[in-house]
Design an enzyme around this catalytic site. Structure first.
Site, PDB file in Angstrom:
ATOM      1  CB  CYS C 139      -0.949   0.005   1.197  1.00 42.06           C
ATOM      2  SG  CYS C 139      -2.208  -1.263   1.075  1.00 42.06           S
ATOM      3  CG  HIS C 140       0.559   3.778   2.008  1.00 39.04           C
ATOM      4  ND1 HIS C 140      -0.425   3.054   2.651  1.00 39.04           N
ATOM      5  CD2 HIS C 140      -0.099   4.686   1.246  1.00 39.04           C
ATOM      6  CE1 HIS C 140      -1.599   3.509   2.293  1.00 39.04           C
ATOM      7  NE2 HIS C 140      -1.445   4.490   1.445  1.00 39.04           N
TER       8      HIS C 140
END
Lengths: 291, 407, 182
Positions: C139-140
């Site tokens: 995701c990040h």
């Protein structure tokens, strides 16, 4: 086929009731005797020993044919219900076989856990139907799904006496209601004559005999006692939060009565200005002057 | 209306807001300064009780919808899981189920109060018609809510009631299939009933706003049935009506709580604790108590189409009451004959309710036919003629006078 | 509202205050069931009971994902090399300083059991990816090492440890913290 359910529809604002439509030709079954239950009335509570005995009857007799789908083993540890300890409930659960699948997707049977529901005796409804021609009903809500017609004026009296035990009364009576069919009664093949069953022809053979289930608390091992215990157990199964409901209900009613009393005097005080005789001609004019 | 004190906000913020959105003034004029006749009796508190019950039903209904599954295989069990596993689920569901009965109880008292005191008469016709619309919406909402439980009585009530529409000549069966979304009551029916059951209460709330708006335009009727003439005849809504309404709401809650906590299944049918079984009809189909009078009217007529017409007519006829009653006098207090016919009408409604729960056979059929005739004759014959022949008692000069005369 | 003069203002005020207070208590009590109903229900709580996991089938170097209370739990059977990597790190240089010993059970250092939810915003990190041999969150971009500790990226904390206990060398119970292992 479904037991003659009675009606509780009532015309509250008048004082009228409703009754079930009993087929014209069919005479009404006798009224089940009204038993005394520990859970009746505003302070009613379940009798733990009775529920534990009732569970024993369910387990050893009824569960052969009747499912109890909506109940989980964890419910047995309900302190306001049968009140088994968690360890006891766990022990009971582990004695049941629960269908599951393993890591490889193969069907297995594993011991039950607290979170599991009671496994049904038949794999599906068709199999259940094959046993007696009709599927034995699930017992989870049975005590609330059975009853008998109270009739006028009892249905009005019931509002005030809080009589809500038609279900267990009927079940206890039904279990003891097997008789020889009276002369002239045509009993269809496979049927059994039961005094309390609407139409008298019930599919279930008499399930209980004296001494069939061993009680270890000294209670009489009679059909009468079994019938009462299983009816109480089924009431708990159908209404597990009854004790909390009645306890909270009493607190709520006391609270509402106190609040209503306070509001009554507040109302009187507020209206004093316009209702007092010497000021009665004032109305809004007076209150406006004061504002 | 006279008696409005102009709203002057105290706080800086309210003054700022009032110039941009005069909501404070609206609330003040509607629920504080609004003049109410000083002689209103306790029967006038049922409007407030109904508003309270609508709020109770919407709040508990939203909560139940968080846990309910509108799917034919799961609906019954999801209701049972609310009763067993959800925290306080049993309480919220019993409040909602018995709340429907209490809502109708209050609505019928409100309706009969309006009939007794002639509250439907000029200039309150629109107010009255909005009330009849609210009753129709309540009937539809209550019925669909009852079906959601998906017990035996839910399922067969849905079947029987939707089949009423099959009486429509020509297109009847097409309409019924359309209502069901299938060839019988089933999952699509349950789904749409859930959707509409969630929607209609907000429609009711909207019509309630119109109902109150119309009320505040024409002002309340009162037991004397004469219009307030001066400030002496009225008192401001707050605190006088608010405290009285609040008191009666709490008294009503005592009755409500008695049912919820002590006899929660008294008004429910045992068969609805049996899961819906499309293969087996219960020995009898009985609607909830609040539909019984209309059900009795339906059954008292041997012809299917005419029976359905009579059923709908028995409710719709209420909307024409302002024009069927030709008497210039509102309150039954000054109408000795109307009063007797009114109480006979109440007894008829209750009697029809009783008969609606009895099997449609023998003497029950005969009596319900007689009562059905009276039900309609009351509206269509007695009320129009009474206005012509009845000798009414003299009306008091003003509300204040009637209060003083009583004391 | 109205300032009708009264001979006993205190008594009247007391009545109003008492009524208001009792009413407020009732309104507050009504909120209890309306709020409590949103908490997990009894069946959810019961289903969240501890689960037993057999470790025998998990090969060295393998990470398996199991579920407890609807959360993914990573069970990592670490190789000698991976254990050493986790141990030979200057703990104080880490964003969330924790030694490898604090993240495993004594005598069972080859087993790392962590909740497989990125401490950034709740995604599930991918196993055996990233620069540190542990997990990489798609995701990040947060990266975790072979002890599940955050090394790089926006996540603030190490992967959380579930309560668990060794029932035997090859069996753990997730959901129950060991009293003191013998």
């Amino acid at each position: 086929m479904k037991a003659k359910s009675t009606i509780r529809a009532v015309f509250v604002f008048g004082a009228l009731a409703a009754g079930t439509a009993v087929a014209a030709a069919q005479e009404e079954p006798p009224t089940p005797p009204r038993l005394s239950w520990s859970f009746s009335g505003p302070f009613g509570k379940y009798d733990q020993a009775q529920l534990q005995r009732g569970f024993k009857v369910y387990r050893e007799v009824c569960s052969t044919c009747h499912s109890l789908n909506l109940l989980a083993f964890r419910d047995l540890a309900d302190p306001y219900g049968p009140g088994f300890s968690e360890a006891q409930a766990q022990q009971i659960a582990s004695e049941y076989k629960i269908k599951d699948i393993d890591d490889k997707g193969q069907p297995i049977e594993r011991p039950g856990r607290l979170a599991d529901h009671f496994p049904p005796p038949f794999p599906n409804e068709a199999a259940a139907k094959a046993t007696y021609g009709v599927a034995p009903p699930d017992m989870s809500t049975l005590a609330k799904a059975r009853g008998y017609r109270r009739g006028f004026p009892w249905f009005i009296v019931d509002i005030f006496t809080q009589y809500q035990e038609e279900g267990p009364d009927y079940i206890a009576a039904y279990l003891q209601g097997y008789r020889e069919p009276p002369k002239g009664f045509e009993l269809p093949a496979g049927g059994h004559y039961n005094e309390y069953f609407p139409g008298h022809n019930t599919a279930m053979p008499p399930p209980l005999q004296d001494g069939q289930v061993a009680y270890d608390d000294g209670s009489p091992q009679t059909v009468q006692q079994y019938a009462k215990d299983i009816a109480a157990f089924l009431m708990w199964a159908a209404e597990p939060h009854l004790v909390a409901r009645k306890r909270i209900g009493f607190q709520v009613l006391i609270y509402l009565i106190v609040l209503a009393g306070l509001l009554y005097f507040t109302k009187k005080r507020v209206w004093h200005a316009v209702e007092a005789p010497h000021e009665s001609a004032s109305g809004q004019a007076a209150t406006k002057a004061g504002a | 209306m006279s008696g409005h004190s102009t709203y002057r906000p105290q706080s800086k913020f309210m003054q700022w807001l009032e110039k941009r959105l005069p909501i404070g003034g609206l609330v003040h004029s509607s629920f504080v300064a609004y003049p109410t006749p000083r002689n209103l009796n306790y029967w006038w508190t049922f409007g407030g009780i109904l508003a309270f019950m609508l709020a109770v039903q919407i709040v508990t209904g939203i909560v139940l919808a968080m846990h309910y599954t509108p799917q034919a295989d799961m609906a019954f069990n999801s209701v049972e899981s609310i009763m067993r596993d959800v925290n306080y689920g049993w309480l919220i569901r019993y409040v909602h189920a018995n709340g429907a009965s209490m809502f109708f109880l209050a609505a019928y008292i409100h309706l009969f109060r309006g009939m007794y005191y002639g509250s439907y008469k000029e200039p309150r016709e629109v107010l009255w018609i909005l009330g009849v619309i609210l009753l129709l919406l309540m009937i539809a909402t209550g019925f669909m809510g009852y079906v959601l439980v998906w017990g035996q009585m839910s399922f067969w009530a849905a079947t029987v009631i939707t089949n009423l529409f099959s009486a429509i000549p020509g297109v009847g069966s097409t309409i019924v299939t359309w209502l069901w979304g299938g060839y019988a009551v089933g999952n699509p029916t349950l789904n749409r009933f859930f959707s509409l059951h969630y929607l209609l209460p907000f429609v009711i709330a909207g019509v309630v706003v119109l109902h109150i708006w119309a009320l505040h335009v024409v002002g309340q009727n009162n037991p004397a049935g004469i219009e307030p003439k001066s400030d002496r005849d009225t008192v401001p809504f707050t605190p006088y009506a608010t405290i009285k309404d609040t008191f009666m709401i709490v008294v009503f809650c005592i009755v409500f709580a008695w049912f919820v906590f002590y006899i929660p299944n008294y008004l429910l049918h045992p068969d609805n604790y049996i899961p819906a079984n499309p293969a087996q009809t219960p020995p009898e189909i009985v609607p909830e108590w609040y539909y019984l009078p209309f059900y009795a009217i339906l059954r008292s007529i041997p012809n299917k189409l005419l029976g359905v017409c009579a059923l709908f007519a028995s409710i719709v006829i209420l909307a024409f009451l302002p024009w069927l009653d030709t008497s210039p006098v509102r309150s039954a207090r000054y109408r000795p004959l109307y009063r007797q016919f009114f109480w006979l009408f109440v007894a008829t409604a209750i009697g029809l309710g009783y008969l609606g729960s009895r099997p449609p056979e023998g003497v029950y059929v005969v009596i319900s036919r007689i009562l059905t005739v009276y039900y309609f004759a009351f509206f269509l014959i007695i009320l129009p003629l009474l206005g012509i022949f009845e000798k009414t008692r003299p009306l008091p000069n003003s509300i204040a006078d009637s209060v003083l005369g009583k004391a | 509202m109205t300032t009708v003069s009264s001979a006993e203002p205190t008594r009247r005020d007391f009545l109003y205050i008492a009524t208001g207070a009792v009413g407020a208590i009732g309104a507050a009590a009504t909120l209890v069931p309306l709020l409590a109903q949103m908490n997990p229900d009894a069946s959810t709580v019961a289903a969240g009971a501890p689960v037993d996991i057999d470790l025998a089938p998990i090969a060295e170097g393998q990470i398996v994902k199991v579920f407890w209370r609807s959360k993914p739990i990573f069970i990592f059977h670490r190789t000698k090399k991976e254990i050493d990597e986790a141990k030979n790190v200057d703990v104080n240089s880490l964003p969330d300083p924790e030694s490898d010993a604090e993240r495993t059970k004594p005598g069972h250092e080859q087993w790392l059991v962590v909740i497989g939810i990125c401490t950034h915003l709740g995604c599930i990190p991918l196993a055996h990816q990233g620069e540190y041999g542990g997990w990489f969150c798609p995701c990040h971009g947060s990266q975790y090492d072979t002890a599940g500790r955050i090394r790089k990226g926006p996540a603030p904390r190490n992967l959380a440890l579930p309560p668990y206990t060794f029932l035997s060398d090859t069996k753990i119970r997730i959901g129950e913290e060991s009293a003191k292992t013998a």
